[in-house]
Every structure is written in C-alpha cells, then in structure tokens.
Design a protein around this motif. Structure first.
Motif, short mmCIF file in Angstrom:
data_model
loop_
_atom_site.label_atom_id
_atom_site.label_comp_id
_atom_site.label_asym_id
_atom_site.label_seq_id
_atom_site.Cartn_x
_atom_site.Cartn_y
_atom_site.Cartn_z
N ASN A 211 0.85 -1.17 -0.14
CA ASN A 211 -0.03 0.02 0.09
C ASN A 211 0.97 1.35 -0.06
O ASN A 211 2.08 1.27 -0.04
N THR A 212 0.29 2.24 -0.25
CA THR A 212 1.15 3.63 -0.08
C THR A 212 1.57 4.03 1.47
O THR A 212 1.17 3.31 2.18
N ASN A 213 2.64 4.72 1.45
CA ASN A 213 3.34 5.10 2.52
C ASN A 213 2.36 5.29 3.71
O ASN A 213 1.42 6.49 3.47
N PRO A 214 2.39 4.71 4.91
CA PRO A 214 1.28 5.08 5.90
C PRO A 214 1.94 6.28 6.84
O PRO A 214 1.07 6.64 7.65
N GLY A 215 3.06 6.83 6.35
CA GLY A 215 3.48 8.14 7.09
C GLY A 215 4.84 7.93 7.82
O GLY A 215 5.31 8.73 8.67
N THR A 216 5.55 6.98 7.25
CA THR A 216 6.91 6.65 7.86
C THR A 216 7.78 7.72 7.40
O THR A 216 7.74 8.08 6.13
N LYS A 217 8.79 8.26 8.09
CA LYS A 217 10.00 8.83 7.62
C LYS A 217 10.86 7.92 6.79
O LYS A 217 11.89 8.59 6.39
N MET A 218 10.96 6.61 6.99
CA MET A 218 12.00 5.88 6.48
C MET A 218 11.81 5.90 5.01
O MET A 218 10.85 6.19 4.59
N THR A 219 12.95 5.53 4.59
CA THR A 219 12.99 5.25 2.93
C THR A 219 11.75 4.11 2.64
O THR A 219 11.89 3.29 3.25
N TYR A 220 10.95 4.53 1.78
CA TYR A 220 9.70 3.46 1.70
C TYR A 220 9.78 2.92 0.29
O TYR A 220 9.72 3.93 -0.73
N ARG A 221 9.75 1.70 -0.01
CA ARG A 221 9.60 0.95 -1.10
C ARG A 221 8.05 0.42 -1.45
O ARG A 221 7.71 -0.68 -0.58
N TYR B 275 2.80 -8.61 3.96
CA TYR B 275 3.75 -7.41 3.54
C TYR B 275 3.12 -6.17 3.07
O TYR B 275 3.80 -5.25 2.42
N ASP B 276 1.72 -6.16 3.50
CA ASP B 276 0.94 -4.81 3.19
C ASP B 276 1.82 -3.79 3.78
O ASP B 276 1.95 -2.83 3.30
N TYR B 277 2.42 -4.14 5.06
CA TYR B 277 3.42 -3.10 5.54
C TYR B 277 4.67 -3.81 6.38
O TYR B 277 4.23 -4.87 6.96
N GLY B 278 5.73 -3.06 6.11
CA GLY B 278 6.91 -3.84 7.05
C GLY B 278 8.13 -3.16 6.88
O GLY B 278 8.27 -1.89 6.34
N PHE B 279 9.22 -3.83 7.38
CA PHE B 279 10.46 -2.89 7.25
C PHE B 279 11.39 -3.94 7.08
O PHE B 279 11.36 -5.15 7.70
N VAL B 280 12.60 -3.78 6.48
CA VAL B 280 13.64 -4.91 6.29
C VAL B 280 14.71 -4.75 7.60
O VAL B 280 15.00 -3.74 8.24
N ILE B 281 14.88 -5.83 8.29
CA ILE B 281 15.78 -5.98 9.27
C ILE B 281 17.28 -6.45 8.63
O ILE B 281 17.25 -7.28 7.97
N ASN B 282 18.07 -5.29 8.59
CA ASN B 282 19.38 -5.52 7.88
C ASN B 282 20.12 -6.89 8.46
O ASN B 282 21.47 -6.52 8.63
N TYR B 283 19.84 -7.81 8.31
CA TYR B 283 20.65 -9.06 8.76
C TYR B 283 21.57 -9.61 7.38
O TYR B 283 20.91 -9.60 6.33
N ASN B 284 22.68 -10.22 7.63
CA ASN B 284 23.18 -10.91 6.54
C ASN B 284 23.48 -9.78 5.37
O ASN B 284 23.46 -9.95 4.39
N GLN B 285 23.97 -8.40 5.63
CA GLN B 285 24.27 -7.50 4.62
C GLN B 285 25.32 -8.02 3.72
O GLN B 285 25.54 -7.46 2.93
N ILE C 39 4.57 1.37 14.46
CA ILE C 39 5.93 1.58 14.57
C ILE C 39 6.50 2.15 13.42
O ILE C 39 7.64 3.09 13.47
N LEU C 40 6.10 1.99 12.12
CA LEU C 40 6.65 2.68 11.06
C LEU C 40 6.21 4.39 11.21
O LEU C 40 7.40 4.83 10.75
#
Length: 302
Positions: free
Chosen positions: A183-193, A234-244, A279-280
């Motif tokens: 869905n569209t950005n729910p209002g997070t300031k994070m980079t949103y894809r 995955y309607d909404y979520g964020f990436v946990i930067n594991y195994n970069q 949280i987002l």
C-alpha cells in the motif's frame, strides 16, 4: 521471510490502553532488570524438589497463587525461587508471566552508539515462537520506554548462528533503513519502497544476488528460487538488515511484518497490522533506529 507453511498469527489478541497483548492480561506483564522469568503456581499444593525429577527429595511446598522466579529449566522442570525457597518444580503447574525489558536495562546497554530509537524483540527462551516487542527512545542521555506489543518469531525460535531454511529468527543487533508495503506510505519517515506484483527477494544461496530485492522479470537465470513479496503479510513492514554481507546460506529475507495465521514465521518478526503501522510512523532515520532480537538470558551482552 514467508514460506508456504509460514504464515503468522496473533490469535485472540486485544488492544488495551495503547499496549498490544496476545493471550496476556495487562496485570500479567512484569518488568525485570535482567533475564528472570516470573510465574504463578496453579496447583493447590506444589512440591518443591532438590532436583528436576520426582525421584528427588521434597524440600518444601508452595500454595496455589504463589509467585515464583524461574531461573533455569531442565526438560519439563523449572528451577525456581519463591521467597526463601529455592528448588525444582514441575513446569505444568506454573503459569508464566510475560517478562518485559526494563528501561534501566536499556540505559545500561553499551552497544547502542548514537542511536536514539530502539526496538527490543525478546523471547523467554530460544525455542519459543512468542516474543515481546518493545520500543524505546532516547531523550538527552536517557532512554525511555514507549510501547509494549506481543508478536511471533520463527517456528523454531531464535538462534545466534542462523542458516537458510532453519525457521529460526536471527539473534543480534541490526540497523533499520528501508520500510516497504503493498500500500501507499502510511506516514513513515523511513525510505519507503512500494511492492509490486513483480517483486521478489532472492533466497538462492548460490546466486550472486542472494539476499537482495529484485524484479522477477529480470531473472534471466540469475537465481533459481526467490520469495514473492506481493503477499498480504507484507502490506506493511520493514527490512531487518541481517546478513548484509550476503554470506551464502546464512539466511535471507529477514523482515518485520504483519502477522498471518499460523502462530510463527520462517525467521522474521511479526505482529498485528495496527502495531506495524504504529511503529513505522514512529521510526525516524535521523534517530538511527536499531532492532535487537534476543532471548532474555542474553540481554546483558548488549
């Protein structure tokens, strides 16, 4: 990460006073300084023994409703302390309380650097599928707790040495930089894809694109397997930067996302849609957010 048998759930959940609990009443939430898990005796009279077996000597008894602190486990037995009594009791007669991470504990952490936002995902042990998700924010030199939610983690719990396909949530401290959703950005300031029907996450350990977000139409034989991103969890979520470093076989597609219907994940952390969106909206890249995923007995390493 979502596999065909790995849809997540938070059954029988309620939203109470801004804190989200699942099968836990607000009065059952206890705050501790370290990794002790609390519980309540459910038997009319419970024998306390010198060891984790009915063949061990009875060293005392506890009445129904007595409060205990669980300090270790052995099979189906808990080692407990209750007042002046210490010994072993059958776990079937102890109802565990959810154990939160205290603000004092976070303020003692030495590994948070310049971060001013922290999410702690804590589990009572490494084999449980249930977790508490707590948010903290730093003001000046002091961390303060904002919210406590319940969530679910890997089908097989948490692990410090994760491997692809083990259904374990990776323990550790990770950065957060990218949010996503169908869905569209729910209002997070994070980079949103925004996710499209063409988006996948490569989980083929032999691919040079292992553990990256790609377009399925651009495959051209560059990977053999990939997870579809266009799913309701995955309607909404964020990436946990594991195994970069994208080390082959060490695990891929580790996200914080919406819970589904099975009560566990394939390695991600999940909670209700309401909680994920909340949280987002709170996350701010300027505050360098971190997420710590850990069993309670390993909190001190942070």
């Amino acid at each position: 990460m979502i596999k065909s048998i790995c849809k997540t759930t938070l059954a029988l959940s309620i939203l109470t006073g801004g804190l989200f609990y699942s099968n836990i009443t607000p009065n059952a939430i206890k705050t501790v300084e370290a990794a002790t898990v609390n519980g309540t005796v459910t038997a009319t009279v419970l024998n306390v023994r010198s060891g984790p077996s009915t063949s061990n000597k009875i060293v005392g008894t506890l009445k129904k409703g007595a409060k205990v602190s669980i300090t270790s486990t052995s099979g189906t037995w808990y080692k407990i302390t209750s007042g002046s009594k210490t010994g072993w009791v059958s776990s079937k007669y102890i109802k565990k309380s959810a154990t939160t991470v205290s603000t004092a504990t976070v303020n003692k952490m030495k590994t948070l650097g310049t971060s001013k936002q922290l999410i702690v995902v804590s589990a009572s042990n490494e084999s449980t599928r249930n977790a508490l998700i707590e948010t903290f924010e730093k003001s000046g030199s002091t961390w303060k707790k904002l919210h406590t939610y319940t969530g679910v983690i890997g089908k097989n719990g948490m692990i410090s040495n994760k491997h692809e396909g083990d259904y374990e949530t990776p323990e550790g401290k990770y950065t957060i930089t990218t949010a996503f959703g169908r869905n569209t950005n729910p209002g997070t300031k994070m980079t949103y894809r925004k996710i499209t029907s063409n988006d996948v996450w490569v989980d083929d350990s032999n691919s040079k694109l292992y553990n990256t977000w790609q377009s399925a139409s651009a495959n051209n034989g560059r990977w053999k397997t990939a997870e579809k991103m266009n799913i309701s969890q995955y309607d909404y979520g964020f990436v946990i930067n594991y195994n970069q470093a994208r080390t082959p076989g060490k695990g891929s597609a580790i996200f914080f996302h919406i819970a589904g219907t099975s009560g566990y994940t394939a390695g991600c952390t999940a909670t209700s849609k309401t909680n994920v969106v909340s949280i987002l909206k709170w996350l701010d890249p300027a505050k360098k957010p971190l997420i710590i995923q850990t069993p309670l007995n390993k909190l001190s390493q942070y």
